[in-house]
Each structure stands twice: as C-alpha cells, then as structure tokens.
Design an enzyme around this catalytic site. Structure first.
Site, PDB file in Angstrom:
ATOM      1  CB  SER A 225      -8.525   2.190  14.368  1.00  0.00           C
ATOM      2  OG  SER A 225     -10.113   2.269  14.546  1.00  0.00           O
TER       3      SER A 225
ATOM      4  CE  LYS B 252      -5.958   2.513  19.597  1.00  0.00           C
ATOM      5  NZ  LYS B 252      -6.659   1.439  19.628  1.00  0.00           N
TER       6      LYS B 252
END
Ligand code: ARG
Length: 464
Positions: A283, A289
């Site tokens: 991300s 992420k």
C-alpha cells in the site's frame, strides 16, 4: 514505403474523392489485424499455387508473387515493414507492398477471391492455432494443481455452502474440483477447433466465382477438412467468434471463482492460506499491507471477457447477410479476449506456485460450526435404524444442546448425548473426528482419501 501510383486506394478509379480523413483514421483495422500477417501470407501463397495449378495464372507470375510475399513476411518479422494507415487493413497493406516489390504482376493475387473470404480464412487459421495455445496453457495449470493436490491430501478444511461451514473435506479434493473445470474448458476449446475445419477460401465476395478454382486443394493445403457449403453463409458467419468468446468467458468464470476463494481465504478474517511476497503488492500509505492484487486482477478481468462476448452477440443480432463493416470489430474482440485469458492463466499458474496453507488453522476452522452433524445423523440411521428425517431431528437436538453449552460436538461426553438419545453409546464419539468423516465419504466422486488417491492417479495419466 516508396510512394508510387499504387499508393492510391484500389478503388480510386471509381471513387474520385479521398475518404473522409477521420473515417480513414478510425475506421481502419490495420493496427488490429496486422497480427494476422503470417496467416494472410500463408493463405495468399496457397491461393496463387491453386490459381497456377488451375491454369488461371502463369508459372512465372505465381513464382514472382510467392517470392514477393516471402520477402514481405521477412520485412514484417524484421520490423522493416512500414504499416501505413492509409491502407485499411493488413490485406490491403500486403497487396500494396507486393505491387511495390514485383510490379503489376501483383495484380493477379486477388483473382477469384475477395477480402471477405480472405479475412475469415486468415482469422480461422489464427484462431485454430491460438486455441491450441490456450489448451496447452490450461494443461500446464492442471498439472500445477495436481502437484498441489498431491501435497495436500491429508489437509482437512471446511467445505462451505453459503460460505457457512458445511462438512469437512480434504483440501486436495477442493483443488481437484478445478481440474474438472479446466478440463471442461479444454474440451470446449477442443470442440471449437473441430468446428473450425471448414475452409472459407474461394467463396469470394459472397456469390462464389466463375473462375475454375479448386477449393479442395486449398482446403488440404491450409489443413482444413472440407470447404464451406454456402458462399453467403461463409462470409456472414461469425459463430466461431461467439464460440471462442464464450469459451473464454466460461474459463474466466472458473478462474475468477478460484480467485475470489483465495482472496477470502487469504483475508485476515479467514487466514487459511498465505500468499507469498511474489504475488502480493503493498500500500502507498499503510506500511503493513500485503494485498492480493494478482487475484483481484483475475477476478476483475472476467468482466472484460463477458463484455467482448456481449459485443459480438450484439453486433451480429439482426445483421443482414452478408458482409458489413460491423463485422470488422470481431478481430479486436477476439485478440483482446485471447491476450487476457493467456495472461490470466499465466498469472494463475504463478499464484498456484506461490502460496502456502495453514493446515492447523484449516483444521480448527473445519471443526467449528458442527460440521460432523450430517455424519452423526447418518450414524443414527445406520445404528439405531431411524429414518433419516428422524435422525436429523435427534442430531439437531444434540447440536442445539452443544451450542447452548458452548461446546463443539467432539467436546460433548457420552452422558450428555445419552440424555438426548439413550440408544447411542461411546462408539458415537468417533463420528466427531474430522478425518473419520472424510474417510467415510467413499461414494464415487466423494472426498475420501482413498477416492482422492485414485483420482490423482487418473489425472496423472490424463495430463501429459
Ligand atoms: N478490414 C475489413 C475487415 O476486417 C476487411 C473486410 C473487407 N471487406 C469489405 N467488403 N469491405 O472486416
């Protein structure tokens, strides 16, 4: 490309004004159909060989044309060919270049044929080869799935209906389900190839030709099995395009169902599988992420496959016979769907090689949600001879009791069970073992380990 008199449109002696420049620009298919150059040259060579055999053109002319066409093929392969958008498509471009190379003898190449039959002949040959390519790729996918299945026979997972835990299954059995799907896709593509065996070449514009051509000869040389029967149908027919785009759509559905499942199982809520770093992306703001982008790509692209199918269906609906410009879009749709499916299968193969299974977590989840309830009902039918519907009710009572006590079925003791059904004894407790449940599903096609081993051997023989 050299400027000469041949740089004019072939119809310039009839149509006196230049085509509207915007239409020339956007109505042109060259950028799309230049992909057919090899097939186009192959078809033209066979066509002139036939014209010579039938004494329609001379030996010298035939050789000159073939020499020119081979030269053009080399130029295109070596990227020395200039694709001039002034020429509508690959067929016109090659013919124009042939004039430049061999002069007026090039004018014989289009005897007894039209672009209408030429386009479909090229296209069918391309589709035949490309469909074989897809079949090979699907075969590679199934081999990878099979390897995964072999490694995961004894891995217990919850089988779902309605995404609620239903019954324990082997993870291998789940994987083999996709071998069946891709196997059906393979058959669908193979059937398509069998439906591509009619040779369109020689029907000319729509009515056939008064030249004494030999369609059997071109049929054989181009590896078709017989010539098409009706010249009007031949140039109007795009059923083979629908067939291909439909087969691609179904295959994409299978890929997207798999993608969706893996997205769910990889989610933080499920955590049944883990994707390795090769098949996740990060991300821009959230440092923690690891997103399953490639899987989402597969799921999303399926929409385009359907779009292409619907586009051709809509183009063909109500279109009178025979050729219309509307049909020109067929190639773009097919090329797009082909490319997309090809890349999708390659990405899928990568994903299948780059994930791991959390066996412990899978087992734990499979043991939640009273997944051996059906086994218990079956056991009651067999041991105390109740009709299944009665056994179902007894089992429901046991499940309700367990739920109230906040226990799993395998945490109940025999005294608690006997209070609900006194005829049951200690032996019943083995029913709650997930592996026993799987072992017992021995009916043909069921998830028992024994069946899975047999199926794996069957697929091993089939997938060469
Ligand atoms: N570029 C056209 C196509 O691909 C060629 C067809 C030519 N036929 C015709 N009657 N204009 O469909």
């Amino acid at each position: 490309m050299r400027q000469n008199k041949n740089n004019k449109a072939v119809w310039s002696s009839r149509i006196k004004k230049k085509t509207s420049s915007i239409f020339q620009k956007v109505g042109n298919s060259l950028n799309i159909d230049k992909r057919l150059f090899k097939e186009d040259i192959q078809v033209s060579i066979v066509h002139v060989e036939m014209l010579f055999k039938q004494k329609i053109i001379s030996f010298k002319t035939k050789n000159k044309i073939i020499w020119g066409l081979n030269k053009i093929r080399n130029e295109i392969i070596k990227k020395k060919f200039i694709f001039d958008p002034k020429h509508e498509d690959i067929h016109m471009s090659i013919e124009k270049r042939l004039f430049e190379i061999i002069g007026d003898d090039a004018g014989y190449v289009h005897t007894a044929r039209s672009r209408n039959d030429q386009v479909i002949t090229d296209f069918k040959i391309w589709l035949r080869n490309s469909t074989s390519e897809i079949i090979k790729l699907l075969n590679s996918t199934n081999k990878i799935i099979l390897k995964n299945a072999e490694k995961n026979i004894d891995v217990v997972m919850p089988g779902f209906t309605h995404l609620k835990n239903a019954q324990p299954i082997s993870f291998a059995h789940y994987l083999l389900a996709y071998i069946e799907m891709f196997g059906r896709d393979t058959k669908r593509f193979e059937n398509n190839i069998n439906n591509l065996l009619e040779n369109p070449l020689g029907v000319a514009a729509l009515a056939g030709t008064n030249f004494n051509i030999d369609r059997m000869y071109t049929t054989k040389k181009l590896k078709f099995s017989h010539p098409t029967n009706n010249s009007i149908d031949t140039v109007s027919d795009r059923d083979f395009v629908i067939d291909f785009l439909y087969a691609v759509s179904v295959c994409s559905i299978h890929i997207s169902r798999f993608a969706e499942e893996f997205i769910i199982w990889n989610s933080d809520a499920f955590r049944l599988i883990k994707l390795n770093d090769r098949i996740v992306t990060g991300s821009s703001i959230m440092p923690q992420k690891k997103n399953p982008d490639p899987l989402e790509f597969l799921r999303g692209k399926t929409g385009n496959a359907f779009g292409n199918l619907f586009a051709i269906l809509t183009i063909l609906k109500g279109l009178p016979l025979s050729y219309f410009k509307d049909l020109q879009d067929d190639k773009e749709l097919v090329f797009k769907s082909f490319d997309q499916l090809k890349y999708s299968i390659l990405i899928l193969n990568d994903i299948l090689k780059n994930f791991s299974v959390d066996k412990k977590r899978m087992y734990e989840l499979a043991n939640i949600g009273y997944t051996t309830s059906t086994d218990l009902a079956d056991y009651i039918v067999k041991t105390i001879n109740l009709p299944f519907r009665k056994a179902y009710q007894v089992t429901s009572k046991i499940v309700n009791y367990a739920e109230k006590k906040n226990k799993r079925l395998d945490q109940l003791d025999i005294e608690e069970i006997k209070k609900i059904e006194p005829k049951l004894n200690e032996e019943v407790l083995k029913i709650f073992d997930l592996k026993n449940s799987i072992k017992s599903k021995k009916s043909y096609g069921g998830t028992s380990f024994e069946n899975i081993n047999k199926m794996i051997n069957k697929y091993k023989k089939e997938l060469k």
